[in-house]
Scaffold this motif. Structure first.
Motif, PDB file in Angstrom:
ATOM      1  N   THR A 158      -6.721   5.914  -4.473  1.00 50.02           N
ATOM      2  CA  THR A 158      -6.162   6.012  -5.829  1.00 50.02           C
ATOM      3  C   THR A 158      -7.251   6.219  -6.872  1.00 50.02           C
ATOM      4  OG1 THR A 158      -6.283   3.608  -6.188  1.00 50.02           O
ATOM      5  CG2 THR A 158      -4.257   4.473  -5.190  1.00 50.02           C
ATOM      6  N   VAL A 217     -15.848  -2.228  -3.488  1.00 52.55           N
ATOM      7  CA  VAL A 217     -14.562  -2.368  -4.170  1.00 52.55           C
ATOM      8  C   VAL A 217     -14.376  -3.829  -4.564  1.00 52.55           C
ATOM      9  CG1 VAL A 217     -12.068  -2.180  -3.948  1.00 52.55           C
ATOM     10  CG2 VAL A 217     -13.539  -0.432  -2.929  1.00 52.55           C
ATOM     11  N   THR A 230      -9.004   3.895  -8.336  1.00 56.02           N
ATOM     12  CA  THR A 230      -9.100   2.802  -9.300  1.00 56.02           C
ATOM     13  C   THR A 230      -8.921   1.449  -8.618  1.00 56.02           C
ATOM     14  OG1 THR A 230      -6.728   2.844  -9.825  1.00 56.02           O
ATOM     15  CG2 THR A 230      -8.183   4.223 -11.177  1.00 56.02           C
ATOM     16  N   ALA A 231      -9.458   0.413  -9.271  1.00 55.99           N
ATOM     17  CA  ALA A 231      -9.264  -0.959  -8.816  1.00 55.99           C
ATOM     18  C   ALA A 231      -8.998  -1.824 -10.037  1.00 55.99           C
ATOM     19  CB  ALA A 231     -10.502  -1.460  -8.070  1.00 55.99           C
ATOM     20  N   GLU A 290       1.965   1.662  -3.544  1.00 53.32           N
ATOM     21  CA  GLU A 290       0.880   2.069  -4.426  1.00 53.32           C
ATOM     22  C   GLU A 290       0.547   3.550  -4.256  1.00 53.32           C
ATOM     23  OE1 GLU A 290      -1.599   0.411  -6.773  1.00 53.32           O
ATOM     24  OE2 GLU A 290       0.412  -0.393  -7.028  1.00 53.32           O
ATOM     25  N   GLN A 350      -8.141   1.616  -2.689  1.00 47.89           N
ATOM     26  CA  GLN A 350      -8.725   1.921  -4.001  1.00 47.89           C
ATOM     27  C   GLN A 350      -9.499   3.233  -3.995  1.00 47.89           C
ATOM     28  OE1 GLN A 350      -9.032  -0.884  -2.308  1.00 47.89           O
ATOM     29  NE2 GLN A 350      -8.273  -2.586  -3.550  1.00 47.89           N
ATOM     30  N   GLU A 391      -9.476  -1.946 -15.677  1.00 45.77           N
ATOM     31  CA  GLU A 391      -9.285  -1.058 -14.535  1.00 45.77           C
ATOM     32  C   GLU A 391     -10.589  -0.301 -14.304  1.00 45.77           C
ATOM     33  OE1 GLU A 391      -6.587   2.640 -14.317  1.00 45.77           O
ATOM     34  OE2 GLU A 391      -5.393   1.041 -13.400  1.00 45.77           O
ATOM     35  N   ASP A 409       0.817  -1.206   0.000  1.00 44.08           N
ATOM     36  CA  ASP A 409       0.000   0.000   0.000  1.00 44.08           C
ATOM     37  C   ASP A 409       0.856   1.263   0.000  1.00 44.08           C
ATOM     38  OD1 ASP A 409      -1.919  -1.938   0.236  1.00 44.08           O
ATOM     39  OD2 ASP A 409      -3.076  -0.900   1.759  1.00 44.08           O
TER      40      ASP A 409
END
Length: 280
Positions: A69, A87, A71-72, A25, A66, A78, A22
Motif C-alpha cells: 500500500t 516498517v 503507507t503505514a 486493506e 505496508q 501516516e 489484509d
C-alpha cells in the motif's frame, strides 16, 4: 464481495497472520477508499480485479502489507514506507507515547523540550513527537541510506533535524542538553534469524533487526550515548524483544549511571520497552 472472500482464503492458506484485514486493506487500496466504505463500493472493474489479484499474490508471498500500500499508520500520522526501511509496528506506538508524555512534561515546566530519536528508521517516533508536541525541538538520526531517504521524505516540513549517521557518535553538539532520548534499536539475536517472520526477515533491513549474539549490542551503545546526551535527570526509553524484559533493563541498571530503571509491558502484557532516568 466474493473476490475479497477468495483473497482472504488465499492469504490464510499462505500463513498470513491477519488474512481478513489484509484482504480488506488491499481491496480498499485498489478502490482508493477505506475499509469502512467497502460495503458501499461497486464491483471491481476488470483492471481493478487484475491489480487486486497481483497484490494478493504478493501478500501471499509474505511481502509486507505496508510495502504493497506504500503507507503505514502510526499513532496520529501516516508514514511512507517501502523497500529499505523498517516498517513501524503498532507496539512501538507505546514507546512513542511515552516520549510524547515526557516532552509534554517539560513543556509544562515552561521550557522547550529537546528530544533525540536514535535509529529513527522511517521517522515514526520523531514525527509523532514533533506532531503531538509542536513546541519540542526534535532531532533524529538514521544510519541506513535507504531508510534515511524514507525518513527525509516523512519528516519534510516537520521541523525535525534529521541527520545521516551512526547513533554511536551522533549529536556531539547536544551533549548534556537533551531532555528525552528515545530509540527503537535492533534487538534480535543473530541465532534467531530463522524464527523471524518472513515479512521482517526477508524485507526489513538487517541493520534494523539484528544486534549481535544476545541481541543487546545496540542497547549497550544506546545506554552510553543516552548518558552522554542527556542533561541531569533526563530520561531515556528503548524498545526491546519480549524475552528481554530483564536483560535489557539490566544493561542500564548495571552501569550505575541511572535511577528509576523500569520495564513496561505492551497491550498484550508482554515486556516491550524500558525507561530510565539519568542520575543527577
Amino acid at each position: 464481495m466474493t473476490v475479497r472472500r477468495e483473497a482472504a482464503r488465499t492469504l490464510a492458506a499462505a500463513g498470513v497472520p491477519s488474512p481478513d484485514f489484509d484482504a480488506d486493506e488491499l481491496l480498499a487500496h485498489v478502490l482508493r477508499t477505506t475499509r469502512s466504505r467497502l460495503p458501499f463500493e461497486p464491483d471491481l472493474t476488470p483492471a481493478q480485479a487484475q491489480a487486486y489479484d497481483v497484490l494478493v499474490a504478493r501478500r501471499a508471498a509474505r511481502e509486507p502489507l505496508q510495502h504493497l500500500t506504500g503507507t503505514a499508520a502510526f499513532r496520529h500520522v501516516e508514514l511512507a514506507v517501502g523497500t529499505g526501511v523498517f516498517v513501524p509496528r503498532p507496539e512501538t506506538e507505546l514507546l512513542a507515547g511515552w516520549a510524547v508524555e515526557q516532552a509534554q512534561a517539560v513543556v509544562d515546566t515552561g521550557r522547550v523540550p529537546i528530544v533525540v530519536d536514535l535509529c529513527t528508521g522511517s521517522g515514526a517516533i520523531a514525527l509523532s513527537v514533533a506532531t503531538e508536541v509542536p513546541t519540542a525541538e526534535v532531532h533524529a538520526v538514521e544510519l541506513g541510506e535507504p531508510a534515511h531517504a524514507w525518513a527525509a521524505r516523512n519528516l519534510t516540513g516537520s521541523g525535525v533535524d534529521l541527520r545521516h549517521g551512526d547513533m554511536a557518535d551522533a549529536f556531539p553538539d547536544l551533549d548534556g542538553t537533551v531532555d528525552v532520548v528515545v530509540c527503537n534499536p535492533p534487538y534480535i539475536p543473530l541465532e534467531a534469524f530463522e524464527s523471524v517472520a518472513p515479512e521482517a526477515r526477508d524485507h526489513d533491513p538487517e541493520l534494523a533487526l539484528f544486534s549481535g549474539d544476545d541481541g543487546l549490542v545496540a542497547m549497550r551503545i544506546l545506554e552510553r550515548v543516552a548518558a552522554r546526551l542527556l542533561r541531569p535527570a533526563g530520561v531515556a526509553g528503548a524498545e526491546h524483544a519480549d524475552v528481554q524484559g530483564e536483560s535489557a533493563p539490566a544493561v542500564f541498571a548495571a552501569t550505575g549511571r541511572w535511577s528509576d530503571v523500569r520495564d513496561h509491558r505492551d497491550l498484550a502484557g508482554r515486556p516491550r520497552f524500558l525507561t530510565a532516568r539519568l542520575a543527577r
